[in-house]
Design a protein around this motif. Structure first.
Motif, PDB file in Angstrom:
ATOM      1  N   ALA A   1       0.846  -1.189   0.000  1.00 33.28           N
ATOM      2  CA  ALA A   1       0.000   0.000   0.000  1.00 33.28           C
ATOM      3  C   ALA A   1       0.888   1.247   0.000  1.00 33.28           C
ATOM      4  N   ALA A   2       0.380   2.369   0.495  1.00 38.35           N
ATOM      5  CA  ALA A   2       1.133   3.631   0.409  1.00 38.35           C
ATOM      6  C   ALA A   2       1.059   4.440   1.693  1.00 38.35           C
ATOM      7  N   PHE A   3       0.886   3.764   2.833  1.00 37.13           N
ATOM      8  CA  PHE A   3       0.836   4.423   4.126  1.00 37.13           C
ATOM      9  C   PHE A   3      -0.345   5.384   4.256  1.00 37.13           C
ATOM     10  N   THR A   4      -1.414   5.156   3.506  1.00 36.83           N
ATOM     11  CA  THR A   4      -2.611   5.982   3.608  1.00 36.83           C
ATOM     12  C   THR A   4      -3.812   5.083   3.869  1.00 36.83           C
ATOM     13  N   VAL A   5      -4.867   5.675   4.416  1.00 35.63           N
ATOM     14  CA  VAL A   5      -6.088   4.923   4.691  1.00 35.63           C
ATOM     15  C   VAL A   5      -6.669   4.345   3.401  1.00 35.63           C
ATOM     16  N   GLU A   6      -6.713   5.194   2.362  1.00 33.65           N
ATOM     17  CA  GLU A   6      -7.320   4.771   1.090  1.00 33.65           C
ATOM     18  C   GLU A   6      -6.563   3.605   0.471  1.00 33.65           C
ATOM     19  N   SER A   7      -5.241   3.703   0.456  1.00 38.52           N
ATOM     20  CA  SER A   7      -4.452   2.624  -0.146  1.00 38.52           C
ATOM     21  C   SER A   7      -4.530   1.359   0.695  1.00 38.52           C
TER      22      SER A   7
END
Length: 351
Positions: A223-229
């Motif tokens: 992922a990308a360290f974000t909630v969405e990812s």
């Protein structure tokens, strides 16, 4: 936890657990130590009453933009720690992810002749030159979390342990395999940004620890360290793997999205291990929705403030025989479970 965090050393763990470096042992300098020869040793000891007010210390702090829960905790913890000391004047620069702006902030601190600078650089290499300039000006520089590219840029460096996070998560996964008597367990991993050394270190530590108990990662997404990812990649993982026994997610901020994906798919049959130590994760552990999380200390800058104060006042760490602050400190990456969550809850940061 943070998208830009650099690779961490796997060096000696000087401080562990809560990441609290300075422990007051009031009065211990009055106790003579037997050196084993029958006589009393007169060897110098590190200062014992380090929290007692001393020489005034002006500390400049430059940290990141608080665009992530862990980063926000870094900044607020540093400010709170400085506020505990009547002999500390704390000057905070605006949080930024712009290396050029941060360089100008350090230049200002140098011109103001502060006593010490605690610096979590946006980019360690980019800030190395100006940090070296500060050191050459007689200012004690404490490097936090993202390392400079020269040993001359800081008096001391305090780091979390990304590889150690992976080892802790993998070791705990091995314990679960044994305790639950799992045969042919399916182990999954939700990483952060794969291009970053910190993610690579975490994944390597996880794989190495699993190897020790004969296990491997069967399914992996990044992922990308974000909630969405986190939600997106966890959903992809669940669709690809119809059976999972253990999942390790690298970051508790992205873990909010990961948990949402679990809820959306009504999949909670696995043991869920997190990473970082957010208050959300700790509450999930208390509620039985999460098995564990691995701490990546949000105290690093706060610990840096303590170290900066000690350096300027020419003190050492009171629990060490060595009379000076070490050159390098790597904090531990402990596992938080239902059995010890109350101990770590005060360090949990809001995602």
């Amino acid at each position: 936890m943070t998208v830009l965090r650099s690779t961490r050393s796997r060096g000696i763990r000087v401080a562990a657990g809560l990441g609290v470096l300075v422990v007051v042992a009031a009065g211990c300098t009055g106790n003579s130590a037997d050196d084993g020869t029958g006589s009393q040793s007169s060897a110098p000891r590190a200062a014992s009453d380090n929290d007692a007010p001393g020489k005034k210390v002006v500390i400049g702090f430059s940290g990141p933009a608080a665009d992530h829960g862990w980063l926000g905790a870094i900044n607020s913890a540093a400010k709170a720690e400085a506020g505990k000391y009547s002999d500390v004047e704390f000057r905070t620069a605006e949080g930024t992810n712009d290396a050029s702006l941060q360089i100008s902030q350090i230049e200002t601190f140098i011109n103001d002749k502060v006593d010490a600078i605690v610096l979590l650089p946006t980019d360690g290499a980019a800030l190395t030159e100006v940090a070296t300039k500060a050191m050459n000006a007689g200012i004690q520089v404490v490097n936090v979390d993202r390392e400079f590219s020269s040993p001359f840029a800081a008096r001391t460096t305090i780091l979390g342990d990304n590889y150690g996070m992976g080892v802790s998560a993998g070791t705990y996964a091995c314990k679960l395999v044994k305790d639950k008597n799992l045969s042919n367990p399916v182990i999954a991993e939700i990483a952060g940004i794969d291009a970053l050394p910190l993610t690579q270190d975490r994944s390597k530590g996880f794989a190495d620890a699993l190897k020790a108990c004969g296990q491997t990662v069967d399914n992996r997404v990044a992922a990308a360290f974000t909630v969405e990812s986190g939600e997106k990649e966890a959903s992809n993982l669940l669709q690809a793997a119809k059976k999972i026994d253990i999942i390790w997610n690298h970051d508790d901020d992205q873990g909010i999205g990961v948990m949402q994906a679990f809820d959306n798919a009504n999949r909670h049959e696995f043991a869920f291990i997190g990473g970082a130590g957010s208050s959300n994760a700790m509450q999930w552990i208390k509620d039985g929705k999460m098995e564990a999380t691995v701490i990546y200390p949000p105290t690093q800058a706060a610990d840096g403030v303590r170290l900066a104060r000690l350096l300027v006042q020419q003190k050492g760490l009171s629990d060490l025989v060595q009379v000076e602050v070490p050159r390098r400190i790597v904090l531990n990456a402990p596992v938080v479970t239902k059995a010890n969550v109350d101990k770590y809850l005060p360090l949990g940061f809001k995602s």
